[in-house]
Write a protein that holds these residues in place. Structure first.
Motif, short mmCIF file in Angstrom:
data_model
loop_
_atom_site.label_atom_id
_atom_site.label_comp_id
_atom_site.label_asym_id
_atom_site.label_seq_id
_atom_site.Cartn_x
_atom_site.Cartn_y
_atom_site.Cartn_z
N LEU A 63 0.81 -1.20 0.00
CA LEU A 63 0.00 0.00 0.00
C LEU A 63 0.86 1.27 0.00
O LEU A 63 0.51 2.26 -0.64
N GLU A 64 1.99 1.23 0.68
CA GLU A 64 2.92 2.36 0.62
C GLU A 64 3.39 2.58 -0.82
O GLU A 64 3.53 3.73 -1.26
N ALA A 65 3.62 1.51 -1.57
CA ALA A 65 4.03 1.63 -2.97
C ALA A 65 2.92 2.26 -3.81
O ALA A 65 3.20 3.08 -4.70
N VAL A 66 1.68 1.92 -3.53
CA VAL A 66 0.56 2.52 -4.26
C VAL A 66 0.42 3.99 -3.90
O VAL A 66 0.16 4.84 -4.76
N MET A 67 0.62 4.32 -2.63
CA MET A 67 0.57 5.73 -2.23
C MET A 67 1.66 6.53 -2.93
O MET A 67 1.40 7.65 -3.39
N ALA A 68 2.85 5.96 -3.05
CA ALA A 68 3.92 6.63 -3.79
C ALA A 68 3.55 6.76 -5.27
O ALA A 68 3.78 7.80 -5.89
N HIS A 69 2.95 5.72 -5.83
CA HIS A 69 2.51 5.73 -7.23
C HIS A 69 1.57 6.91 -7.48
O HIS A 69 1.66 7.57 -8.52
N PHE A 70 0.67 7.18 -6.55
CA PHE A 70 -0.29 8.28 -6.70
C PHE A 70 0.21 9.61 -6.15
O PHE A 70 -0.49 10.62 -6.22
N GLY A 71 1.42 9.62 -5.56
CA GLY A 71 1.97 10.86 -5.03
C GLY A 71 1.27 11.36 -3.78
O GLY A 71 1.16 12.57 -3.55
N VAL A 72 0.80 10.42 -2.95
CA VAL A 72 0.09 10.81 -1.73
C VAL A 72 0.76 10.24 -0.48
O VAL A 72 0.10 9.95 0.52
N THR A 73 2.08 10.10 -0.51
CA THR A 73 2.78 9.52 0.63
C THR A 73 2.67 10.38 1.89
O THR A 73 2.82 9.86 3.00
N GLU A 74 2.39 11.66 1.74
CA GLU A 74 2.25 12.52 2.91
C GLU A 74 0.85 12.46 3.51
O GLU A 74 0.59 13.07 4.54
N ARG A 75 -0.04 11.73 2.89
CA ARG A 75 -1.42 11.58 3.38
C ARG A 75 -1.55 10.34 4.25
O ARG A 75 -0.63 9.53 4.35
N GLU A 76 -2.72 10.17 4.85
CA GLU A 76 -2.99 9.02 5.70
C GLU A 76 -4.17 8.23 5.14
O GLU A 76 -5.05 8.79 4.49
N VAL A 77 -4.16 6.95 5.40
CA VAL A 77 -5.26 6.08 5.03
C VAL A 77 -5.43 5.05 6.15
O VAL A 77 -4.45 4.65 6.79
#
Length: 155
Positions: free
Chosen positions: A22-36
Motif C-alpha cells: 500500500l505504501e508503494a501505491v501511495m507513492a505511485h499516486f503521489g500521496v505519501t504525505e497523506r494518511e489512510v
C-alpha cells in the motif's frame, strides 16, 4: 501513513506485506504525505456496512470510504478508510490460485485508487480488475502493478 485496524486476525506476514504494497501505491499516486486507514474484518461486518451505506444486503470484498470529493482543491490529510473482508478475500484467493496476502494487497490497491478519486464501471461478477479491460481500468492496473511489485517474493 497507514493505520491498520485488525478486527479479524490475518495470517502471519500479511500485515507487513500489506503495508509495503500500500505504501508503494501511495507513492505511485503521489500521496505519501497523506494518511489512510485499512480495516480488516469478516463477512458479517462488511455485509452490515454495505447494507448501511449502499442499501445492499450482501457481502463484498472491499469498501472504500473517501473523506473528500475529487475536484475539491483541499485534499485532507486523511484520504479515507478501506475495509477489507478477510473471509471473502480468502475465498477469492483460493478460487484464483494465489495467496491471501496477494488478494488483500490487490483489494487494498483497488480501495486506495477509489480514495484518490478514480472510479470504474460496474463489473458484474468480476470482483477485481486484473481481468478488466478498457481505458477506464488503466489507473487500477497501474495501482496494482505498483502494489504487486512491492510484495515479498512468493506472496
Amino acid at each position: 501513513m497507514i493505520d491498520l485496524i485488525v478486527r479479524k486476525t490475518p495470517p502471519a506476514g500479511l500485515r507487513p506485506a500489506l503495508r509495503g504494497s500500500l505504501e508503494a501505491v501511495m507513492a505511485h499516486f503521489g500521496v505519501t504525505e497523506r494518511e489512510v486507514t485499512v480495516v480488516l474484518v469478516g463477512d458479517r461486518t462488511i455485509r452490515a456496512l454495505k447494507r448501511e451505506h449502499w442499501g445492499e444486503d450482501a457481502v463484498t470484498d472491499v469498501l472504500s470510504f473517501p473523506t473528500w470529493e475529487p475536484g475539491d482543491p483541499f485534499i485532507p490529510p486523511h484520504l479515507g478508510d478501506i475495509v477489507i473482508s478477510l473471509d471473502t478475500a480468502e475465498r477469492q484467493a483460493q478460487a484464483r490460485g494465489h495467496s491471501l496476502t496477494r488478494e488483500v494487497a490487490l483489494l487494498a490497491s483497488h480501495g486506495l485508487t477509489h480514495l484518490v478519486g478514480h472510479d470504474h464501471p460496474h463489473a458484474e461478477g468480476l470482483g477485481f480488475e486484473e481481468g478488466a479491460t478498457g481505458p477506464e481500468w488503466a489507473v487500477f492496473h497501474g495501482a496494482w502493478d505498483a502494489a504487486r511489485a512491492a510484495l515479498p517474493e512468493g506472496a
